[in-house]
Design an enzyme around this catalytic site. Structure first.
Site, PDB file in Angstrom:
ATOM      1  CG  HIS A 186      -2.097  -0.949   1.025  1.00  0.00           C
ATOM      2  ND1 HIS A 186      -2.887  -1.379   2.069  1.00  0.00           N
ATOM      3  CD2 HIS A 186      -2.606  -1.555  -0.095  1.00  0.00           C
ATOM      4  CE1 HIS A 186      -3.815  -2.203   1.608  1.00  0.00           C
ATOM      5  NE2 HIS A 186      -3.661  -2.324   0.306  1.00  0.00           N
TER       6      HIS A 186
ATOM      7  CG  HIS B 183      -4.173  -4.802   5.331  1.00  0.00           C
ATOM      8  ND1 HIS B 183      -5.291  -4.036   5.593  1.00  0.00           N
ATOM      9  CD2 HIS B 183      -3.244  -3.950   4.826  1.00  0.00           C
ATOM     10  CE1 HIS B 183      -5.050  -2.776   5.250  1.00  0.00           C
ATOM     11  NE2 HIS B 183      -3.812  -2.699   4.776  1.00  0.00           N
TER      12      HIS B 183
END
Length: 239
Positions: A56, A112
């Site tokens: 990310h 995640h």
């Protein structure tokens, strides 16, 4: 032993600067190059390595600039190498890594993101877990499954109680508010909510936390099974 400096960046992220006794310096999840460069130059520190937990942007935004500036080694999850780019060495759970003369264990923690990893410095008792485990919480399940995230948290739950938990965001107050509301009769959760609220009112970071405390007050970490975890995670998603 290793000294860890906790550096707030962006809106609520943390980057960690590690200093070993032998002079080695490493960065964990450098989301903002300029803030990190200011910190390094003020203290005359030169990183030898950059460690990445997942792809990310708020965790890798400064990677390329910092790697080019210092010509340092970069380490990250093999399963996300294409998304991250600029990795010198890719890592899996069987990889070996050392820093400051200390062995670093790689723990695969999908959920995640699919390739998420954590770095465990067992000798120093440090865990850099990115967005898998938070103080009184856990990361949203974006790419993986609820079962994967539950299993990843179980991997972290068996680490020693005195492990210091360095997570990627300052989400502690929001997490504590959720658990306080969900478990109004749990005195340990209620007491910890007050501690976290007091710290944040004084702008004191709640990271790192102790894993022993997470084991008693983080209901995501001590869920009895994947179904219980999923129920709690979905409640939090809509809180």
């Amino acid at each position: 032993m290793i000294t860890v400096h906790t550096l707030p960046i962006l809106d609520d992220n943390y980057t960690f600067i590690l200093e070993a006794q032998n002079g080695d310096v490493a960065l964990v999840d450098p989301g903002d190059a300029d803030a990190i460069l200011d910190y390094l130059y003020e203290r005359n520190l030169t990183p030898d390595a950059i460690l990445i937990t997942h792809h990310h942007h708020d965790h890798i935004g400064g990677l390329t600039k910092l790697k080019n500036r210092f010509d340092c080694m970069t380490f990250g999850p093999a399963a996300e190498a294409e998304k991250i780019g600029d990795l010198t060495i890719t890592l899996t759970e069987n990889s070996t890594l050392s820093f400051g003369g200390e062995k670093v264990d790689i723990i695969e923690t999908p959920g995640h993101t699919l390739g998420h990893i954590a770095f465990h410095f067992s000798e120093s008792g440090l865990l850099f877990c990115g967005d898998t485990l938070f103080i009184m919480g856990c990361g949203r399940v974006f790419e993986g499954t609820m079962t994967q995230m539950y299993q990843s948290l179980q991997k972290l739950a068996v680490l020693p109680d005195d492990t210091k938990v360095y997570c990627g965001h300052e989400y502690s107050l929001a997490n504590a508010e959720f658990l306080k509301s969900t478990y109004p009769d749990d005195t340990s959760i209620q007491a910890r909510f007050k501690q976290i609220k007091s710290a944040r009112e004084e702008n004191i970071p709640t990271v790192p936390g102790l894993l022993s405390v997470e084991k008693t007050t983080n209901s995501f970490l001590n869920a009895k099974n994947a179904q219980e975890f999923e129920t709690l995670r979905r409640l939090k998603d809509n809180f």
